[in-house]
Design an enzyme around this catalytic site. Structure first.
Site, PDB file in Angstrom:
ATOM      1  N   CYS A   1     -39.342  60.188 -14.425  1.00 37.94           N
ATOM      2  CA  CYS A   1     -40.545  59.634 -13.523  1.00 37.94           C
ATOM      3  C   CYS A   1     -39.880  59.720 -12.024  1.00 37.94           C
ATOM      4  O   CYS A   1     -40.498  59.563 -11.196  1.00 37.94           O
ATOM      5  CB  CYS A   1     -41.274  58.254 -13.772  1.00 37.94           C
ATOM      6  SG  CYS A   1     -42.013  58.429 -15.207  1.00 37.94           S
TER       7      CYS A   1
ATOM      8  N   HIS B   1     -44.028  55.354  -7.178  1.00 36.84           N
ATOM      9  CA  HIS B   1     -44.514  55.733  -8.632  1.00 36.84           C
ATOM     10  C   HIS B   1     -45.643  55.211  -8.945  1.00 36.84           C
ATOM     11  O   HIS B   1     -45.732  53.910  -9.248  1.00 36.84           O
ATOM     12  CB  HIS B   1     -43.254  55.790  -9.492  1.00 36.84           C
ATOM     13  CG  HIS B   1     -43.534  56.214 -10.820  1.00 36.84           C
ATOM     14  ND1 HIS B   1     -44.430  57.294 -11.130  1.00 36.84           N
ATOM     15  CD2 HIS B   1     -43.053  55.607 -11.965  1.00 36.84           C
ATOM     16  CE1 HIS B   1     -44.268  57.471 -12.358  1.00 36.84           C
ATOM     17  NE2 HIS B   1     -43.483  56.380 -12.919  1.00 36.84           N
TER      18      HIS B   1
ATOM     19  N   ASN C   1     -50.302  57.479 -15.139  1.00 33.03           N
ATOM     20  CA  ASN C   1     -48.863  57.833 -14.814  1.00 33.03           C
ATOM     21  C   ASN C   1     -48.610  59.047 -14.866  1.00 33.03           C
ATOM     22  O   ASN C   1     -48.538  59.539 -16.199  1.00 33.03           O
ATOM     23  CB  ASN C   1     -47.778  56.881 -15.540  1.00 33.03           C
ATOM     24  CG  ASN C   1     -46.461  56.918 -15.435  1.00 33.03           C
ATOM     25  OD1 ASN C   1     -45.869  58.103 -14.770  1.00 33.03           O
ATOM     26  ND2 ASN C   1     -45.586  56.179 -15.966  1.00 33.03           N
TER      27      ASN C   1
HETATM   28  N1  COA Z   1     -55.258  48.154 -26.105  1.00 33.53           N
HETATM   29  C1  COA Z   1     -55.501  46.879 -26.395  1.00 33.53           C
HETATM   30  N2  COA Z   1     -54.432  46.272 -26.691  1.00 33.53           N
HETATM   31  C2  COA Z   1     -53.114  46.578 -26.496  1.00 33.53           C
HETATM   32  C3  COA Z   1     -52.895  48.091 -26.039  1.00 33.53           C
HETATM   33  C4  COA Z   1     -54.139  48.707 -25.724  1.00 33.53           C
HETATM   34  N3  COA Z   1     -53.796  49.967 -25.281  1.00 33.53           N
HETATM   35  N4  COA Z   1     -51.584  48.384 -26.083  1.00 33.53           N
HETATM   36  C5  COA Z   1     -50.987  46.918 -26.244  1.00 33.53           C
HETATM   37  N5  COA Z   1     -52.017  45.990 -26.761  1.00 33.53           N
HETATM   38  C6  COA Z   1     -51.780  44.670 -27.158  1.00 33.53           C
HETATM   39  C7  COA Z   1     -50.365  44.489 -27.954  1.00 33.53           C
HETATM   40  O1  COA Z   1     -50.543  44.856 -29.322  1.00 33.53           O
HETATM   41  C8  COA Z   1     -50.342  43.029 -27.738  1.00 33.53           C
HETATM   42  O2  COA Z   1     -51.090  42.584 -28.916  1.00 33.53           O
HETATM   43  P1  COA Z   1     -50.358  41.098 -29.468  1.00 33.53           P
HETATM   44  O3  COA Z   1     -50.101  40.066 -28.344  1.00 33.53           O
HETATM   45  O4  COA Z   1     -51.640  40.925 -30.655  1.00 33.53           O
HETATM   46  O5  COA Z   1     -49.151  41.451 -30.148  1.00 33.53           O
HETATM   47  C9  COA Z   1     -50.913  42.703 -26.426  1.00 33.53           C
HETATM   48  O6  COA Z   1     -51.637  43.754 -26.397  1.00 33.53           O
HETATM   49  C10 COA Z   1     -49.960  42.565 -25.365  1.00 33.53           C
HETATM   50  O7  COA Z   1     -48.999  43.568 -25.420  1.00 33.53           O
HETATM   51  P2  COA Z   1     -48.035  43.778 -24.383  1.00 33.53           P
HETATM   52  O8  COA Z   1     -46.930  44.745 -24.658  1.00 33.53           O
HETATM   53  O9  COA Z   1     -47.343  42.549 -23.980  1.00 33.53           O
HETATM   54  O10 COA Z   1     -48.754  44.015 -23.005  1.00 33.53           O
HETATM   55  P3  COA Z   1     -48.335  44.050 -21.697  1.00 33.53           P
HETATM   56  O11 COA Z   1     -49.229  43.249 -20.684  1.00 33.53           O
HETATM   57  O12 COA Z   1     -46.690  44.098 -21.309  1.00 33.53           O
HETATM   58  O13 COA Z   1     -48.921  45.805 -21.127  1.00 33.53           O
HETATM   59  C11 COA Z   1     -48.075  47.932 -20.835  1.00 33.53           C
HETATM   60  C12 COA Z   1     -48.193  46.892 -21.985  1.00 33.53           C
HETATM   61  C13 COA Z   1     -47.249  49.003 -21.601  1.00 33.53           C
HETATM   62  C14 COA Z   1     -49.407  48.203 -20.428  1.00 33.53           C
HETATM   63  C15 COA Z   1     -46.994  47.338 -19.809  1.00 33.53           C
HETATM   64  O14 COA Z   1     -46.130  46.678 -20.331  1.00 33.53           O
HETATM   65  C16 COA Z   1     -46.401  48.402 -18.839  1.00 33.53           C
HETATM   66  O15 COA Z   1     -47.269  48.823 -18.046  1.00 33.53           O
HETATM   67  N6  COA Z   1     -44.848  48.480 -19.133  1.00 33.53           N
HETATM   68  C17 COA Z   1     -44.543  49.769 -18.210  1.00 33.53           C
HETATM   69  C18 COA Z   1     -44.370  50.827 -19.243  1.00 33.53           C
HETATM   70  C19 COA Z   1     -44.506  52.033 -18.217  1.00 33.53           C
HETATM   71  O16 COA Z   1     -45.034  52.108 -17.304  1.00 33.53           O
HETATM   72  N7  COA Z   1     -43.351  52.917 -18.681  1.00 33.53           N
HETATM   73  C20 COA Z   1     -43.264  54.079 -17.839  1.00 33.53           C
HETATM   74  C21 COA Z   1     -42.380  53.870 -16.839  1.00 33.53           C
HETATM   75  S1  COA Z   1     -41.901  55.059 -15.917  1.00 33.53           S
END
Ligand code: COA
Length: 329
Positions: free
Chosen positions: A116, A256, A286
């Protein structure tokens, strides 16, 4: 010591595939909802490549638009650098394909793998080549067909990514009189190399090796860890880019497009108002190396980029890697 050549941005262009993958479409593929995705990421839809459409096609289209915006012919380029982790082939790179497609046989051409941070990496390289006098006209491109590497059974990651390309033509500032790159930086922390990665498919675990696990041939990430790193790094990059500058001169941050909440969190830390940031994640998700030039190109076309004002470009991603640039438009 020889003096450095001042470097400017002669033109920018971007391209996205036509096909749209909405949150509603994803509801059919994986256990998720439009509401969850919008609330947690800000994304409503993303563009995806169609069969037969590849990273090099997106890169070529963006390159042609950037050249048109710059008023420079492909035959005048002396270098093409593409930032991508989703090249059409493991090798050779996308840049030599772009060289043929746009008709720039005199230009050297190579890829840079910085995920990225890819566009900031190629922008840094292009600036350095021109500043040192080793090149005059450099085409830099961030291009990705990430959806070809997404695991549509992993709801934690598949909702995030989209495909796109963005490009910029760099020349000595005296030739274009706009977009001077005033500062730039790159950094990395390889201890986080497995925080976002595609584990298989490289030479460590090729598909023909015993024990090869095809489920590892997709993007995998530790979402929460990346989230924490991203908020902190984005805030830090904005702050260091603007250090010592006059707040009156500040125009926009073009970050980004990682996650609306990450962008909001970083803005809060540095005390910037939402209208000072370019965000188009709602429509594209993204797009990795393409995200900064895609947002930049849109902001230019929307008339949001004011002449003479400072732009801060920031990106980070797998590696872990990061990069920034301070540009006076
Ligand atoms: N739909 C519904 N539920 C989802 C889901 C989806 N697409 N993805 C995850 N969940 C659930 C998880 O299973 C978890 O459930 P649980 O509480 O029963 O275990 C819950 O939602 C919370 O998960 P969590 O991972 O804590 O969510 P979050 O608020 O951190 O959001 C991301 C997840 C991936 C959106 C977030 O962490 C993120 O954007 N991270 C950065 C990743 C990124 O951008 N990477 C590239 C960088 S260049």
């Amino acid at each position: 010591m020889t003096s450095r050549v001042r470097v400017g941005i002669a033109g920018i262009g971007s391209h996205v595939p036509e096909k749209i993958l909405s949150n509603r479409d994803l509801e059919q593929l994986v256990d998720t909802t439009d509401e969850w995705i919008v609330k947690r990421t800000g994304i409503r839809e993303r563009r995806v490549v169609s069969p037969g459409e590849n990273c090099s096609d997106l890169a070529t289209a963006a390159a042609q638009k950037a050249l048109a915006a710059a008023g420079i012919a492909a035959t005048e380029l002396d270098m093409i650098i593409v930032g991508t982790v989703t090249a059409d082939h493991v090798f050779p790179g996308v840049a030599p394909q772009v060289q043929v497609n746009i008709g720039a046989p005199q230009a050297s051409a190579f890829d840079v793998s910085a995920a990225c941070s890819g566009f900031l990496a190629v922008l840094n390289c292009g600036e350095a080549f021109i500043a040192s006098g080793a090149a005059r006209r450099v085409l830099v491109i961030g291009a990705e067909a990430l959806t070809r590497m997404v695991n549509y059974e992993d709801r934690g990651s598949c909702i995030l990514f989209g495909d796109a390309a963005g490009a910029a033509v760099l020349t000595p500032f005296e030739h274009c009189d706009q977009g001077e790159i005033l500062r730039r930086s790159l950094g990395a922390d390889g201890t986080g190399h497995s925080m976002i990665w595609m584990e298989s498919g490289g030479t460590k675990q090729p598909h023909h090796m015993e024990g090869y696990d095809s489920s590892r041939n997709f993007i995998a990430m530790q979402g929460r860890e990346v989230y924490r790193f991203a908020v902190q790094k984005m805030a830090e990059l904005i702050e260091t880019s603007l250090e010592g500058t006059d707040p009156e001169e500040f125009g926009l941050v073009i970050p980004h497009q990682v996650n609306q909440r990450i962008i909001d969190g970083a803005l809060e830390r540095v005390g910037l108002a939402p209208e000072k940031v370019v965000v188009n994640i709602e429509r594209y998700g993204n797009t990795s190396a393409a995200s900064v030039p895609l947002a930049w190109d849109e902001a230019l076309r929307d008339g949001r980029v004011e002449r003479g004002k400072l732009l801060v470009l920031v990106a980070f991603g797998a590696g872990l890697t990061w990069g920034s640039a301070l540009v006076r438009w």
